[in-house]
Design a protein around this motif. Structure first.
Motif, short mmCIF file in Angstrom:
data_model
loop_
_atom_site.label_atom_id
_atom_site.label_comp_id
_atom_site.label_asym_id
_atom_site.label_seq_id
_atom_site.Cartn_x
_atom_site.Cartn_y
_atom_site.Cartn_z
N LYS A 66 20.27 53.84 -21.08
CA LYS A 66 19.79 52.90 -20.07
C LYS A 66 19.71 51.50 -20.68
CE LYS A 66 16.02 55.25 -19.47
NZ LYS A 66 14.71 55.64 -19.00
N PRO A 67 19.96 50.49 -19.86
CA PRO A 67 19.89 49.13 -20.39
C PRO A 67 18.53 48.79 -20.96
CG PRO A 67 20.44 49.10 -18.04
CD PRO A 67 20.31 50.52 -18.46
N GLY A 68 17.48 49.33 -20.36
CA GLY A 68 16.14 49.11 -20.88
C GLY A 68 15.80 47.64 -21.00
N GLN A 69 15.62 47.00 -19.91
CA GLN A 69 15.36 45.57 -19.92
C GLN A 69 14.09 45.19 -20.66
OE1 GLN A 69 17.66 43.48 -19.09
NE2 GLN A 69 18.96 45.16 -18.45
N GLY A 70 13.35 46.17 -21.08
CA GLY A 70 12.19 45.87 -21.91
C GLY A 70 10.91 45.72 -21.12
N THR A 71 10.37 46.84 -20.63
CA THR A 71 9.09 46.77 -19.94
C THR A 71 8.01 46.44 -20.96
OG1 THR A 71 8.76 49.14 -20.26
CG2 THR A 71 9.78 48.46 -18.20
N ARG A 72 7.03 45.71 -20.57
CA ARG A 72 5.91 45.30 -21.43
C ARG A 72 6.41 44.66 -22.72
NH1 ARG A 72 3.58 51.03 -21.02
NH2 ARG A 72 5.05 51.07 -22.68
N GLY A 73 7.46 43.90 -22.63
CA GLY A 73 7.94 43.17 -23.80
C GLY A 73 8.78 43.99 -24.77
N GLU A 74 9.10 45.24 -24.43
CA GLU A 74 9.94 46.04 -25.32
C GLU A 74 11.39 45.58 -25.22
OE1 GLU A 74 9.66 50.19 -24.57
OE2 GLU A 74 7.53 50.27 -24.93
N MET A 75 12.12 45.75 -26.30
CA MET A 75 13.53 45.37 -26.28
C MET A 75 14.35 46.42 -25.54
SD MET A 75 15.15 46.24 -29.96
CE MET A 75 13.75 46.35 -31.01
N GLY A 76 15.47 46.00 -25.02
CA GLY A 76 16.40 46.92 -24.37
C GLY A 76 17.48 47.33 -25.35
N THR A 77 18.62 47.80 -24.83
CA THR A 77 19.72 48.19 -25.70
C THR A 77 21.03 47.49 -25.35
OG1 THR A 77 20.80 50.08 -26.74
CG2 THR A 77 20.46 50.21 -24.37
N VAL A 78 21.05 46.72 -24.25
CA VAL A 78 22.28 46.05 -23.85
C VAL A 78 22.48 44.77 -24.65
CG1 VAL A 78 22.35 46.95 -21.50
CG2 VAL A 78 21.15 44.82 -21.95
N ASP A 79 23.75 44.44 -24.85
CA ASP A 79 24.10 43.17 -25.46
C ASP A 79 24.15 42.12 -24.36
OD1 ASP A 79 24.33 44.35 -27.98
OD2 ASP A 79 26.42 44.90 -27.65
N GLY A 80 24.47 40.89 -24.72
CA GLY A 80 24.48 39.78 -23.78
C GLY A 80 25.40 39.98 -22.58
N ASP A 81 26.47 40.76 -22.74
CA ASP A 81 27.41 40.98 -21.63
C ASP A 81 27.09 42.23 -20.83
OD1 ASP A 81 28.10 42.96 -23.41
OD2 ASP A 81 30.22 42.41 -23.54
N LYS A 82 25.88 42.76 -20.97
CA LYS A 82 25.40 43.94 -20.24
C LYS A 82 26.13 45.22 -20.64
CE LYS A 82 22.58 41.60 -17.59
NZ LYS A 82 21.44 41.13 -18.28
N SER A 83 26.70 45.25 -21.83
CA SER A 83 27.35 46.43 -22.36
C SER A 83 26.51 47.01 -23.49
CB SER A 83 28.74 46.09 -22.90
OG SER A 83 29.55 45.63 -21.86
N ILE A 84 26.68 48.31 -23.70
CA ILE A 84 25.99 48.99 -24.80
C ILE A 84 27.07 49.41 -25.80
CG2 ILE A 84 24.58 50.97 -25.47
CD1 ILE A 84 23.58 51.00 -22.51
N ARG A 85 26.93 48.95 -27.02
CA ARG A 85 27.89 49.29 -28.07
C ARG A 85 27.17 50.15 -29.09
NH1 ARG A 85 28.77 44.30 -26.12
NH2 ARG A 85 30.93 43.65 -25.78
N PHE A 86 27.85 51.22 -29.53
CA PHE A 86 27.22 52.12 -30.49
C PHE A 86 28.28 52.87 -31.27
CE2 PHE A 86 28.01 54.64 -26.76
CZ PHE A 86 28.35 55.89 -27.23
N SER A 87 27.84 53.49 -32.35
CA SER A 87 28.70 54.40 -33.12
C SER A 87 27.99 55.74 -33.17
CB SER A 87 28.94 53.85 -34.53
OG SER A 87 27.73 53.89 -35.26
N MET A 88 28.71 56.78 -33.49
CA MET A 88 28.11 58.12 -33.58
C MET A 88 27.03 58.16 -34.67
SD MET A 88 29.28 60.03 -31.28
CE MET A 88 30.63 60.66 -30.35
N GLY A 89 27.16 57.30 -35.67
CA GLY A 89 26.17 57.25 -36.73
C GLY A 89 24.83 56.67 -36.28
#
Length: 177
Positions: A66-89
């Motif tokens: 989930k993008p997780g826009q950060g409820t109560r000031g928590e960080m999300g996981t999306v980058d600036g372009d609304k994409s999520i980038r990750f590796s299996m590691g």
């Protein structure tokens, strides 16, 4: 796996993903399902079967990022372009044997994506980058080798980008249909 290697993999950003988030807020991953796999799975590229060491089991875990826009000031996981980038590691399945609390727990990384409805998987390396548009909102089915009998020592949680942990629960069926 040693502690330094785990730190490296959890903080890894593939070359083509420079500037990507290294951490994720606590509300950015959900587990839809976790199930044991008893059938033989083959790599979609070279058709080789998954090989297991003595005592290992295969387990599938379906997650949603989930993008997780950060409820109560928590960080999300999306980058600036609304994409999520990750590796299996940056994803790992973690557990321990409650009968042996003095022993170290288990920590396993996915070996690839499970091919839905087929006895196959898409083998992926731990440092290969993956791109996920947050607007897709589709689940990812991951495949893990688990070092033990799932009924005796089931995984307790899955972790994403080092800072987002969600409990897991094993499905009762013997195979995911």
């Amino acid at each position: 796996m040693d502690y330094l290697r785990e730190l490296y993999l959890n903080r890894l950003i593939p070359d083509d993903f420079k500037g990507s988030r290294q951490e994720a807020g606590s509300n950015t991953i959900t587990v839809e399902e976790m199930w044991p796999i008893s059938s033989v799975l083959r790599d979609t590229q070279n058709k080789e079967a998954v090989t297991l060491e003595t005592g290992e089991s295969l387990v599938g875990v379906r997650i949603k990022l989930k993008p997780g826009q950060g409820t109560r000031g928590e960080m999300g996981t999306v980058d600036g372009d609304k994409s999520i980038r990750f590796s299996m590691g940056q994803i790992r399945l973690v557990g321990f044997d409650p009968d042996e609390p003095d022993k170290p727990g288990y920590s396993r990384y996915p070996i690839g994506f499970h091919a839905k409805g087929r006895p196959a998987y898409f083998k992926k390396s731990l440092n290969e980058g993956h791109f996920y548009k947050s607007s897709q909102n589709k689940p990812l089915s991951l495949l893990f080798k688990w070092p033990g009998k799932l009924s005796k020592v089931p995984p307790q949680y899955i972790e994403f980008k080092q800072s987002s942990r969600v409990p897991t629960r094993l499905k009762k069926a013997s195979d995911k249909k």
